[in-house]
Design a protein around this motif. Structure first.
Motif, short mmCIF file in Angstrom:
data_model
loop_
_atom_site.label_atom_id
_atom_site.label_comp_id
_atom_site.label_asym_id
_atom_site.label_seq_id
_atom_site.Cartn_x
_atom_site.Cartn_y
_atom_site.Cartn_z
N UNK A 1 37.85 83.36 34.46
CA UNK A 1 38.63 82.12 34.35
C UNK A 1 37.90 80.97 35.03
N UNK A 2 37.33 81.22 36.21
CA UNK A 2 36.59 80.17 36.91
C UNK A 2 35.36 79.74 36.12
N UNK A 3 34.69 80.71 35.47
CA UNK A 3 33.56 80.36 34.60
C UNK A 3 34.01 79.43 33.48
N UNK B 1 34.65 72.13 32.13
CA UNK B 1 35.11 71.08 33.06
C UNK B 1 36.62 70.86 32.94
N UNK B 2 37.35 71.99 33.00
CA UNK B 2 38.81 71.94 32.89
C UNK B 2 39.45 71.65 34.25
N UNK B 3 38.97 70.60 34.90
CA UNK B 3 39.51 70.22 36.20
C UNK B 3 39.24 68.74 36.42
N UNK B 4 39.95 68.17 37.33
CA UNK B 4 39.78 66.75 37.62
C UNK B 4 38.44 66.55 38.35
N UNK C 1 33.90 78.01 44.32
CA UNK C 1 34.82 79.08 44.72
C UNK C 1 36.26 78.64 44.50
N UNK C 2 37.14 79.65 44.46
CA UNK C 2 38.58 79.35 44.40
C UNK C 2 39.15 79.22 45.81
N UNK C 3 38.64 80.07 46.71
CA UNK C 3 39.07 80.02 48.11
C UNK C 3 37.84 80.02 49.02
#
Length: 424
Positions: free
Chosen positions: A5-7, A13-16, A88-90
């Motif tokens: 999912x992070x890949x 670029x599915x993020x602000x 990273x996510x965390x």
């Protein structure tokens, strides 16, 4: 949450990305996310980033937790020395390069839209649905769905041709020999397919070519190799085949299979192995240059004509060697020929043309769109979900979707999955 999912989030670029900062409060601009690396090494190669006022070109590594860097021993791997950003996510640990300089780290979590996260969780983490997106499937626009079905169809065709390539390597690129093996397997259908393939492989194709012009010899060869000529049956035709097989067995040093490999259990008489072998004999006796004619044929009518056979008198009144039955022609039905076209003819033609650099994709699409959709449990379930399947092109694409995307939850690689994820 998983790294796939992070890949996906990073790749598309599915993020602000307007005001990005690293954990060390450095400003971050993404010029190029990089090439997604499917092999060993960093996850994205040749990314272009601007960190503060410095432009960097290098690799990006992605983890759920920053401490995974050490968990995976990346600090010991030279392939990771060119990493310019750790995504990273965390962030649960500081990560340093060999020169004791901290790797710039981006924590994605604050920048990912909650709707995207909710869609992801409902899509990939649901275990109750037949396919992850079944509630959204009927809402996908036709343009997206139709384009994806065409891609799915050719993925399936490529996979089938890869299996044919393996057979060709064993048979030293003998397309005629491989055609015989593929036809045999598909004449056996699902239940007896493996046994029929074993039968075809039990005889060198050079022997098949020598005897196929003579219906009696060819029948003796295949029925004998299948182990069906070892019974004490007092019928002139059976005795003739038995005598002929003894001669062929000795001449070519043949080793027959055991007939218990072939199943008659709960099968319709028209699908009995004895009938399918007799039909295969009739086809290959009738068509001396079958492979060449298959390559030359480009319409459904051509193929129906090519597979039109006449059974000898014995098989018109028998389903096996023992019992007499009501007379019937036992020709190949159109629905059976359709299966041969879908599973043997089209993949083999595709492989042949591909090997010669002559692939015309539209030819295969035209033929498959003329053939009625296959009927099975998978297609029936799609119909319940209001996804129609009118032709073999549709059913082949939907089978590929279910078996190689939905069943494996490859939603992040699927056009439909991506469409569902992007809905806000």
């Amino acid at each position: 949450m998983n790294e796939d999912f992070l890949h996906y989030v990073w790749k598309y670029k599915m993020f602000s990305s307007v005001k990005l900062f690293t954990v060390n409060n450095e400003t971050l601009s993404i010029l190029k996310t990089g090439l997604h690396n499917q092999n060993a090494g960093p996850d994205f190669l040749n990314a272009h980033l601007k960190i503060d006022d410095q432009t960097w070109i290098g690799n990006v590594e992605i983890h759920l937790k920053s401490s995974d860097w050490y968990l995976h021993n990346h600090e010991l791997d030279r392939n990771y020395e060119a990493v310019i950003l750790h995504v990273v996510w965390e962030n649960d640990a500081l990560i340093y390069m060999k020169n004791n300089k901290a790797i710039p780290t981006l924590v994605l979590k604050p920048f990912v839209d909650k709707d995207l996260l909710n869609n992801y969780r409902s899509l990939l983490l649901s275990r109750k649905n037949w396919i992850p997106c079944e509630k959204n499937l009927s809402q996908i626009d036709l343009f997206t769905f139709n384009n994806w079905k065409e891609r799915l169809f050719f993925e399936r065709l490529e996979r089938k041709s890869s299996e044919i390539k393996i057979l060709l390597e064993v048979e030293q690129n003998n397309f005629e020999g491989v055609l015989f093996q593929l036809l045999a397997k598909n004449f056996g259908l699902k239940i007896n397919g493996d046994a029929f393939l074993a039968l075809a492989k039990s005889v060198d194709y050079s022997i098949v070519k020598k005897v196929s012009a003579n219906s009696t010899q060819f029948s003796a060869l295949l029925f004998g190799q299948a182990g069906f000529l070892e019974e004490d049956i007092q019928h002139n035709y059976y005795l003739l085949l038995k005598e002929e097989y003894v001669f062929l067995k000795h001449k070519f040093h043949l080793k027959p299979l055991s007939n218990n490999q072939f199943s008659f259990f709960r099968m319709r008489p028209n699908n009995f192995p004895t009938i399918r072998i007799a039909q295969l004999v009739a086809l290959l006796t009738k068509e001396k240059n079958l492979f060449s004619k298959i390559i030359e044929s480009n319409t459904l009518a051509d193929f129906y004509d090519l597979f039109k056979i006449e059974m000898i008198d014995f098989w018109q009144t028998h389903y096996n060697f023992e019992s007499i039955s009501k007379k019937s022609s036992k020709r190949l039905t159109k629905s059976f020929i359709d299966l041969l076209i879908i599973n043997t003819i089209i993949p083999l033609k595709f492989m042949y043309h591909k090997s010669r650099g002559e692939v015309n994709e539209e030819t295969y699409l035209e033929i498959l769109r003329e053939i009625k959709s296959e009927k099975n449990s998978v297609i029936s379930k799609f119909t319940e979900l209001k996804v129609s399947s009118e032709s073999a092109f549709d059913s082949q694409a939907l089978l590929e979707l279910k078996n190689n995307y939905c069943a494996l939850k490859r939603c992040l690689e699927c056009a439909i999955g991506k469409n569902v994820l992007s809905k806000s």
